[in-house]
Write an enzyme that holds these catalytic residues in place. Structure first.
Site, PDB file in Angstrom:
ATOM      1  CG  HIS A  60      -2.038   0.950   1.159  1.00 36.49           C
ATOM      2  ND1 HIS A  60      -3.230   0.757   1.794  1.00 36.49           N
ATOM      3  CD2 HIS A  60      -2.164   2.144   0.526  1.00 36.49           C
ATOM      4  CE1 HIS A  60      -4.035   1.772   1.553  1.00 36.49           C
ATOM      5  NE2 HIS A  60      -3.406   2.634   0.794  1.00 36.49           N
ATOM      6  CG  HIS A  62      -1.191   6.603  -1.749  1.00 35.79           C
ATOM      7  ND1 HIS A  62      -2.313   6.452  -2.529  1.00 35.79           N
ATOM      8  CD2 HIS A  62      -1.502   6.083  -0.538  1.00 35.79           C
ATOM      9  CE1 HIS A  62      -3.276   5.887  -1.806  1.00 35.79           C
ATOM     10  NE2 HIS A  62      -2.805   5.648  -0.596  1.00 35.79           N
ATOM     11  CG  HIS A 178     -10.378   3.831   1.433  1.00 39.22           C
ATOM     12  ND1 HIS A 178      -9.262   4.614   1.618  1.00 39.22           N
ATOM     13  CD2 HIS A 178     -11.379   4.455   2.082  1.00 39.22           C
ATOM     14  CE1 HIS A 178      -9.589   5.665   2.363  1.00 39.22           C
ATOM     15  NE2 HIS A 178     -10.875   5.602   2.649  1.00 39.22           N
ATOM     16  CG  ASN A 277      -9.774   8.901   5.148  1.00 40.18           C
ATOM     17  OD1 ASN A 277     -10.374   8.505   6.138  1.00 40.18           O
ATOM     18  ND2 ASN A 277     -10.348   9.053   3.971  1.00 40.18           N
ATOM     19  CG  ASP A 304      -2.580   4.753   3.522  1.00 39.49           C
ATOM     20  OD1 ASP A 304      -2.429   5.118   2.328  1.00 39.49           O
ATOM     21  OD2 ASP A 304      -3.579   5.071   4.190  1.00 39.49           O
ATOM     22  CG  HIS A 308      -0.469  14.936   0.972  1.00 38.27           C
ATOM     23  ND1 HIS A 308      -1.156  14.932  -0.228  1.00 38.27           N
ATOM     24  CD2 HIS A 308      -1.073  14.009   1.759  1.00 38.27           C
ATOM     25  CE1 HIS A 308      -2.134  14.034  -0.157  1.00 38.27           C
ATOM     26  NE2 HIS A 308      -2.098  13.451   1.025  1.00 38.27           N
TER      27      HIS A 308
HETATM   28 ZN   LIG Z   1      -7.110   4.152   1.725  1.00 39.14          ZN
END
Ligand SMILES: [Zn+2]
Length: 441
Positions: A60, A62, A178, A277, A304, A308
């Site tokens: 997981h 990003h 999710h 989140n 996760d 940013h």
């Molecule tokens: Zn998520």
């Protein structure tokens, strides 16, 4: 041929550690004969007093590629992964534009090809991640996509989710959810509870997660597809997992290091580096999650990792985006969480070894097992990580190599360190430092 000798470490064998040397090449791994010495071209890592196991695999991450906001590049992502002891990461599809067709999926995959770390590119489940129409899962699978997720958003429609699970079974791919009811979560910036009431900001309760977990498990009881429940954070989800296991419903599940280590009272300072989140929960729930991890209820610990850029996180708690980075600190945060509140005096050493063994299960062995049901990803073999449970360090922003610095651990004391990383026989990290620039210069 690359060849690295890892000497004097305690190596994970099954669920225990045993002292032995390991030789890792690009094609094999073995224990050398007694008295054998490395050749002059081999790299040697002194792992005395340290622990050795398969390199970590993150289900997981990003990557923010493609994307325009300057939060991360493929190179900075790979750098953070190497510092965290990862050989492979799964990149989510909530990019800009989203990965919802073969062309974007292939273009994005190419961006990661030259990196030392393997990036397995996920595709979204629905077109535009809008939750309405399924992507062309057949073509995506034909081209090599095996991981599908609308992560960042839930799949709100039970009908769409059921269909996706049916395809997951037919095509042998994974659908990752999710789990968070979108209407209950609408407008929320944190967990609903004492702290959100005190601060006067809108929260979202744990039930937003559990109702979707219950729905998806029930759907998969009927369908028998390949369901993965991401970043579980609610106490009620734990009971549902136990129930589903007892009924033989097929699923896998993950928990993040931050949900194990920190709770919603950190938000009291309105620090947006704690805005994530699903949200950080109460200390009571956090302790339940830790107990569940120790009980072996979760399959994997996944980061996760959600970079940013500073200008985005420097907005108010309401406006700042959700998400915190996690690749570089995942091992130390998880180890710290498992070791805290443990007062075992004489037994501390054996408890520590059990904690390390379970971290290897959840960060290296189980994620590999899950992926290997769908893909024969190569890099994930012959890759090893060496960890040092000893040091306690306070994380500094300047230590972070991700392009974004939105870490909730800055200034926090964490236990343990990722010492070395070997990918296919090649040393990437040695004694906590990039080795020979690691290709990131
Ligand atoms: Zn998520």
């Amino acid at each position: 041929m690359s060849e690295t000798w890892i000497r004097g470490g305690k190596v994970l064998l099954g669920e225990r550690f045993e002292k032995r040397d390991l030789v890792v090449t690009d094609t094999s791994v073995y224990s050398p004969d007694k008295g054998a010495e490395p050749s002059s071209s081999a790299d040697v890592i002194d792992a005395s007093g340290l622990y050795v196991g398969p390199a970590f695999v993150d289900l997981h991450t990003h990557s923010r590629t493609p994307g325009k906001d300057g939060s991360e590049t493929p190179e900075s992502l790979a750098h953070a992964a190497v510092m965290g002891g990862y050989c492979s990461v799964v990149a989510m599809a909530n990019t800009d534009p989203p990965i919802d067709n073969v062309t974007v999926w292939e273009q994005t995959k190419k961006r990661f090809e030259q990196l030392p770390v393997e990036v397995i590119q996920a595709a979204s489940v629905t077109l535009g991640r809008k939750g309405e129409r399924l992507v062309d899962m057949v073509s995506l699978k034909e081209n090599g996509a095996v991981f599908f997720s609308d992560d960042g958003d839930v799949i709100s429609s039970a009908r769409v989710m059921k269909r996706a699970l049916e395809y997951s079974k037919e095509l042998n791919v994974l659908v990752a959810e999710h789990a968070q009811d979108a209407e209950l979560a609408f407008g929320a910036v944190m967990n609903e509870g004492e702290i959100s009431h005190l601060l006067g900001v809108q929260g979202v309760g744990e039930e937003a997660e559990t109702i979707v977990v219950a729905r998806d498990l029930e759907l998969n009881r009927v369908v028998g597809g390949n369901l993965h429940l991401m970043h579980l954070s609610a106490a009620g989800s734990l009971d549902l997992l136990r129930y589903a296991r007892s009924k033989g419903i097929s699923f896998s599940s993950e928990v993040t290091p931050h949900h194990l280590l920190i709770s919603d009272d950190e938000l009291a300072t309105f620090d947006t580096n704690y805005k994530v989140n699903p949200p950080l929960r109460s200390t009571k729930t956090r302790n339940r999650l830790k107990e569940a991890l120790r009980e072996g209820l979760f399959d994997v610990v996944a980061t996760d990792h959600a970079p940013h850029a500073k200008h985005l996180k420097e907005q108010s708690i309401k406006e700042a985006p959700f998400g915190i980075i996690g690749l570089q600190s995942a091992f130390t945060a998880t180890f710290t969480a498992l070791m805290e509140d443990i007062d075992l005096d004489g037994e501390k050493e054996s408890y520590r070894e059990r904690a390390l063994a379970s971290i290897f299960q959840m960060m290296a062995i189980h994620p590999r097992k899950i992926l290997s049901r769908f893909t024969s990803a190569e890099t994930i073999s012959n890759s090893y990580v060496v960890v040092d449970p000893g040091p306690e360090t306070s994380q500094k922003e300047s230590d972070l190599v991700s392009l974004s610095k939105n870490s909730p651990y800055i200034g926090r004391n964490l236990s343990g360190q990722v010492a070395s990383l070997i990918i296919k026989g090649k040393v990437l990290l040695k004694d906590g430092e990039l080795y020979k620039e690691g290709g990131f210069s």
